[in-house]
Design a protein around this motif. Structure first.
Motif, PDB file in Angstrom:
ATOM      1  N   UNK B 681       0.849  -1.197   0.000  1.00  0.00           N
ATOM      2  CA  UNK B 681       0.000   0.000   0.000  1.00  0.00           C
ATOM      3  C   UNK B 681       0.889   1.252   0.000  1.00  0.00           C
ATOM      4  N   UNK B 682       0.288   2.381  -0.364  1.00  0.00           N
ATOM      5  CA  UNK B 682       1.041   3.645  -0.314  1.00  0.00           C
ATOM      6  C   UNK B 682       1.522   3.893   1.112  1.00  0.00           C
ATOM      7  N   UNK B 683       0.633   3.633   2.063  1.00  0.00           N
ATOM      8  CA  UNK B 683       1.066   3.633   3.461  1.00  0.00           C
ATOM      9  C   UNK B 683       0.443   2.392   4.110  1.00  0.00           C
ATOM     10  N   UNK B 684       1.267   1.589   4.751  1.00  0.00           N
ATOM     11  CA  UNK B 684       0.771   0.380   5.397  1.00  0.00           C
ATOM     12  C   UNK B 684       1.180   0.355   6.861  1.00  0.00           C
ATOM     13  N   UNK B 685       0.272  -0.133   7.698  1.00  0.00           N
ATOM     14  CA  UNK B 685       0.543  -0.171   9.136  1.00  0.00           C
ATOM     15  C   UNK B 685       0.459  -1.621   9.591  1.00  0.00           C
TER      16      UNK B 685
END
Lengths: 106, 803
Positions: B681-685
Motif C-alpha cells: 500500500x502507499x502507506x501500510x501499518x
C-alpha cells in the motif's frame, strides 16, 4: 430522393454554461451539446470514434475542442475531426440560435 | 451581512473582491459600480485587440456568470458621482443611491487628454479601454492618416496596432527620446530606428499646441508654428489617476487618492486600491504591485491581521513591436553611477547596467533580455559585484562555468520564454543530442536565434554531467507550457495566482484553455498552495472526479459508497440491496478495497441513488485517499496484537476527500501475517507487540513494489501524526500524478525520513494538512441539495420528435 430536415428546439441559450457539455437524446440518437468560452454552441454525436466508444458530453472542454473522457482523444467541436496522433471523425450537427432558443438541424 | 460597495470594475478592484471572497465568502453583501458597460477584462491585452491578435471575449477575466455565482450586484455602465461619507452612501450617474459599511474606490486611471484647443473634436481619442479600440478600428476603415501623440509604451503600442490596421502613422513626442522613463538615449535611438524600419514616422521634441479642424480633426499645430495633417489623433501622453469621485467628497487626494500601508484613505471605512491610489508618494501602473495591494486590502477589510504594504520594486519586461526590452531601477546617470555596457549595433543588442558603490542600481536591456532575471536578482539583493562578470560572453570555458551556476528559472530564449531548466529537461527526458532537436522540442532559438550558442552550451554541459540530480527532476507540465512543476508552484505563491484560468493567462499558456494534463494539475497545485481558501474548479477535473462517479466504457457510471475500514452494518447492506433493486443495477460486486460497488448506473440516476443510499462517497474515482483496508485484528482474531479496524476507520475518517497528487491506498494489519496486504500500500501499518510499523511507498499495481519501513511508533496518536506529516510532505513535493512509490524513489527514502524526523517540521506539516482538510464537504450530499449542480452535471434531456 426526398430528404427530411427536422429543426428541433433543444435548449435555452442563457441556461447553458461555458466550457460545459450537455447530453440530449433525440429519439434514438444521443447528442452532445457544447457551449464554449467564446459563446458559440456546437453539437456532435455523443460518441467517440474510438473503437471502444465512449461518450463526449462529460469531456474536458478547451477552446473549440473536447477531450474524450474515456480515452483522452482530442476532438474538434467545429468539424468533429479527431486530432493527431489519433484518427477519426465524429458526426456534427448544425446549430441555430433564434432569440434564446437553440435549435438542432437533424 | 455588512454592505461592501466598490466603485470601479477593473483588474485591481475585482482582484481585491476575489481575495475577499476567498477569505470571507459569506461576510459581505457586495455591490460593484463600473463605468464601462462590460465585466472585468484584461486591459493589458488591449493592444493585442488593436493589433488584431485577439477579440474581446478572449480577454474577459470575470464573465457575468462569475458575478452571479458570487451574488455580486453589478451596475455596469453606471459611474458613481458622489460619496456621502457622513451618511455612508454613494450616488450613481443614474441617481441610484446605495449605502455601505465599507467602501472601496478602484476607479483606475484615465487617458491624460492634453488641455489644448480642439481636443474635443471628432477623431480625437485616448487609448485606455475597449471603447477607444472600437473607435480606432472603425475609423481605420474610413481614414488613412493618424497622429499618435506620445512616444511612451502606450503610444508605441497604439501606433503599432494602427500600422496593422493599414494606416499611415506619425508619432509625436515631446521629449528628445522615446520611452525615456524606461530606456536610456542609446536604447531609445535603437528602438526608434527599428520602428522607423517598420513604417512609423517620428516627430521628436514637438509640443502640440492645437488640434485643427471644424467638427472633425484635420491636423495639428505645434508650438513652433509648424503643422501636420491628420484625420485621426490618438492621445497617449500618459494616464492620470481617476480621483474625481474622491475629490468631490472630503477624501485626501494628491496625484492619486492618498492611502496608508493598509490602503486606507483619510476617511474611515473608505479604501482605495490600484491605479487611482497613491501610496508613499507613488502611483503604480503595473499589475503585479496592484495585485499585492489588493491582497493587503482584502485582509484589512475582512478584519484579519495582515502584513502592511511596503511598496513594490518592479522590473518591466516589455515587448514593443517585436522588440524585447527590459528596464529596472534607476536608469539615469549621476556623478556616482558607473555603467557597464555592451553595445552591438550589428545584431541590435544593447545592455547596460548602472552601478553605485559596487551594487547594481539600474538595468536597461534592448534586443536580448536573457540576463534580466539574474541581474534583477542581483539588484534586489544588493549583491556586491566586485570581481563578478556581469555579462556573459559566449566563449566556451566561461559558458561552461556559467551554466553550472545558472539557476533553472533563468530565461535562455527570450522570444519564446524558454528557461535553462526546460532545455535541460527536454534533453534528459527525450534523449536529445543535437541543437536542432532541442530547438524543435522546446522552441528555444527558433525565433531570432540569438540564444543558439547558449542552448548549445547547455546541451554540452547536460550530456557531460549525468549526475545533475536537481535538473533531472524537472519536467514541464504538458505541451501547453514550458514551465515545470517547481516553477508553477513558485509562481502561484509569489504572484498570488488564484484560479486555473488566471494561471494559464498570466503564465502565458500557449493553449489558452489548457488540456487534460495541465488543467487538473493546476487545479491540484492551487488547492495545495492555498489550502482552505481555494475554490475548487470542478470543470478542470476529469470526468470521474467531476462527476463523483467512475465512468465505464459504455458511458454508465459506478457508485461505491464509503465503508470505513471495510466495516459495514446490516442496515447499510439492506439500503445498498434496496437501491440495487430499485434502479435495476446490472452488477453488484465487492471491490478490491473492501467495499461494495454498484456498476452500470445511468448518470441521470446518480443523484437520486445517492439520496436513497444516504451514505458518503467512497471516492473510488479520485486522486485522493481511496480505502483503508483492514484485517479483523485484536477484536476477534486470536493472532491480532492491535485493533486494526479501529485504526483503519480513524485513518479513513480523517483523510477522506483529501486531494493528493495521485490516488493513495492504505492498509492496516494487526500482526505481521499482514492479511490487509499493508506491504503493498502507499502507506501500510502493521501491528506489533507494543506498537506499529509504518511502511511506505508500496504498490500493488503496474509497478509492483514492496513498501519500505519508514519507522516504528508506539501509539495511535503517533501513527496519526506521522501519517499526516508524510502525506502532506508528499502533497507538497510530488508531481501531479506521481504515485508515492515513484515519489519516494525520486526523493530518496533517507531524505524523507530525515525531513520527518524533525518534530517541528512534522508539526508544521500537520498544521497545513489540518487547514486543508477543513475545506472539504461531502460531494454526493452537495449534489442532492444543489439544483444547479444537478442541472449542469447530471441531466440528460430526452426529446421525442413529433410530440
Amino acid at each position: 430522393m426526398v430528404k427530411t430536415v427536422t429543426r428541433i428546439p433543444v435548449a435555452n441559450y442563457s441556461k447553458l454554461q461555458a466550457q460545459t457539455g450537455y447530453s440530449i437524446k433525440i429519439d434514438q440518437t444521443e447528442i452532445a451539446l457544447f457551449k464554449v468560452t467564446s459563446g458559440e454552441v456546437f453539437a456532435l454525436e455523443n460518441r467517440s470514434p474510438h473503437p471502444k466508444g465512449g461518450v463526449l458530453s462529460e469531456g474536458l472542454v478547451s477552446g473549440k475542442y473536447v477531450y474524450c473522457p474515456v480515452y483522452d482523444w482530442k476532438i474538434s467541436l467545429e468539424n468533429g475531426m479527431v486530432q493527431a496522433p489519433d484518427e477519426g471523425q465524429v458526426q456534427t450537427f448544425t446549430v441555430e440560435k433564434e432569440g434564446d432558443i437553440i435549435f438542432l438541424i437533424i | 451581512m455588512k454592505k461592501l460597495v466598490m466603485i470601479g470594475n477593473g483588474m485591481a478592484g475585482v482582484r481585491t473582491i476575489e481575495e475577499i471572497l476567498k477569505l470571507a465568502p459569506e461576510q459581505f453583501e457586495i455591490t460593484i459600480f463600473g463605468q464601462e458597460p462590460y465585466p472585468n477584462y484584461n486591459r493589458i491585452k488591449l493592444s493585442n485587440i488593436l493589433q488584431g491578435d485577439t477579440n474581446f471575449e478572449e480577454i474577459i477575466i470575470n464573465p457575468l456568470d462569475w458575478y452571479k455565482e458570487n451574488n455580486i450586484q453589478l451596475f455596469s455602465g453606471e459611474a458613481v458621482v458622489n460619496i456621502d461619507v457622513e451618511a455612508k452612501r454613494v450616488m450613481s450617474s443614474k441617481g441610484r443611491e446605495v449605502e455601505y459599511d465599507e467602501l472601496i474606490i478602484a476607479t483606475g486611471s484615465n487617458s491624460f487628454i492634453l488641455p489644448i484647443p480642439g481636443a474635443d473634436k471628432m477623431g480625437v481619442t485616448g487609448f485606455r479601454d475597449i471603447h477607444d479600440c472600437e473607435v480606432m478600428i472603425k475609423d481605420a476603415k474610413n481614414y488613412k492618416k493618424v497622429v499618435v501623440i506620445g512616444g511612451g509604451l502606450l503610444g508605441l503600442e497604439a501606433a503599432r496596432g494602427l500600422l496593422n490596421l493599414g494606416m499611415k502613422v506619425d508619432v509625436v513626442h515631446l521629449m528628445p527620446h522615446l520611452m525615456e522613463r524606461q530606456l536610456d538615449p542609446i536604447a531609445s535611438s535603437m528602438l526608434k530606428a527599428e520602428l522607423e524600419a517598420q513604417g512609423m514616422n517620428f516627430l521628436m521634441e514637438k509640443e502640440t499646441a492645437e488640434i485643427l479642424g471644424n467638427e472633425r480633426v484635420t491636423g495639428l499645430r505645434f508650438k513652433d508654428g509648424s503643422e501636420i495633417e491628420a484625420d485621426m489623433v490618438v492621445m497617449a501622453v500618459g494616464i492620470k489617476a481617476n480621483t474625481e469621485v474622491a475629490k468631490n467628497s472630503t477624501i485626501d487626494v494628491n496625484r492619486g487618492i492618498v492611502v496608508n500601508d493598509y490602503m486606507e484613505t483619510s476617511v474611515p471605512h473608505v479604501y482605495a486600491v490600484g491605479e487611482c491610489a497613491e501610496h508613499r508618494g507613488t502611483v503604480y501602473g503595473l499589475v503585479a504591485p496592484l495585485y499585492e495591494q489588493g491582497k493587503v486590502l482584502a485582509n484589512r477589510i475582512c478584519g484579519l491581521s495582515a502584513e502592511a504594504y511596503g511598496g513594490s520594486i518592479t522590473g518591466t519586461q516589455l515587448k514593443v513591436a517585436g522588440v524585447d526590452l527590459y528596464s529596472a531601477g534607476e536608469i539615469t546617470d549621476d556623478d556616482q553611477t558607473k555603467s557597464i555596457m555592451i553595445y552591438n549595433d550589428f545584431e541590435g543588442i544593447y545592455k547596460r547596467v548602472l552601478t553605485k558603490n559596487n551594487v547594481i542600481v539600474g538595468i536597461v536591456l534592448y534586443g536580448d533580455t536573457t540576463d534580466s532575471t539574474r541581474l534583477f536578482r542581483m539588484l534586489t539583493k544588493k549583491e556586491d559585484i566586485s570581481g563578478v562578470s556581469i555579462f556573459h560572453t559566449n566563449t566556451n570555458d566561461a559558458a561552461a562555468d556559467d551554466i553550472a551556476e545558472m539557476p533553472n528559472d533563468e530565461l535562455i530564449c527570450g522570444c519564446n520564454g524558454v528557461t535553462k531548466g526546460a532545455i535541460v529537461e527536454a534533453i534528459k527526458t527525450q534523449g536529445l543530442t543535437t541543437l536542432d532537436q532541442v530547438s524543435h522540442c522546446t522552441n528555444a532559438g527558433r525565433s531570432c536565434g540569438r540564444c543558439k550558442p547558449m542552448v548549445s552550451s547547455i546541451l554540452a554541459h547536460t550530456l557531460g554531467d549525468q549526475f545533475d540530480a536537481a535538473a533531472a527532476q524537472k519536467t514541464s507540465i504538458c505541451g501547453c507550457t514550458t514551465i515545470s512543476r517547481e516553477e508553477l508552484v513558485e509562481e502561484i505563491k509569489t504572484k498570488g495566482l488564484s484560479s486555473v484560468k488566471e494561471v494559464m493567462n498570466v503564465l502565458e499558456w500557449n493553449n489558452e484553455e489548457g488540456c487534460t494534463k495541465c488543467r487538473p494539475a493546476i487545479n491540484y497545485y492551487l488547492g495545495m498552495v492555498h489550502m482552505d481558501e481555494y475554490k475548487d474548479d470542478r470543470d478542470s477535473r476529469l470526468v470521474n472526479e467531476k462527476m463523483h462517479a467512475n465512468i465505464q466504457k459504455d458511458g454508465t457510471y459506478s457508485v461505491v459508497p464509503r465503508m470505513y475500514g471495510g466495516v459495514t452494518t446490516a442496515a447499510d447492506l439492506k439500503k445498498i440491496a434496496e437501491v440495487a433493486e430499485k434502479y435495476n443495477v446490472p452488477l453488484v460486486k465487492l471491490t478490491g478495497g473492501q467495499r461494495i460497488g454498484l456498476f452500470g448506473v445511468k448518470k441521470e440516476d446518480l443523484p437520486s441513488m445517492w439520496e436513497d443510499l444516504d451514505m458518503p462517497s467512497g471516492y473510488a474515482y479520485g486522486k485522493t485517499l481511496r480505502t483503508v483496508k483492514t484485517c479483523v485484528g485484536a477484536q476477534f482474531c486470536r493472532y491480532g496484537t492491535q485493533d486494526s479496524m479501529a485504526l483503519g476507520i480513524e485513518l479513513e475518517k480523517k483523510f477522506e476527500r483529501l486531494d493528493t497528487p495521485h490516488k493513495v491506498k492504505m492498509g492496516v494489519s494487526a500482526c505481521p501475517r499482514n492479511c490487509s496486504e499493508a506491504g503493498i500500500k502507499d502507506i501500510g501499518f502493521v501491528g506489533i507487540d507494543g506498537g506499529w510499523e509504518i511502511y511506505v511507498a508500496g504498490n500493488g499495481g503496474v509497478d509492483l513494489r514492496p513498501g519500505d519501513l519508514l519507522c516504528t511508533v508506539k501509539t495511535e496518536e503517533e501513527v496519526m501524526e506521522m501519517t499526516g506529516a508524510y502525506l502532506q510532505y508528499y502533497r507538497e513535493t510530488a508531481n501531479y500524478l506521481e504515485r508515492t512509490s515513484k515519489w519516494v524513489e525520486r526523493m530518496g527514502l533517507d531524505h524523507v525520513r530525515e525531513v520527518l524526523a524533525d518534530e517541528e517540521t512534522r508539526k508544521a506539516l500537520n498544521e497545513r494538512m489540518d487547514k486543508t482538510l477543513n475545506r472539504y464537504i461531502e460531494p454526493w450530499n452537495e449534489a442532492i441539495k444543489k439544483e444547479d449542480i444537478q442541472d449542469k452535471y447530471y441531466t440528460k434531456q430526452t426529446i421525442k420528435v413529433g410530440e
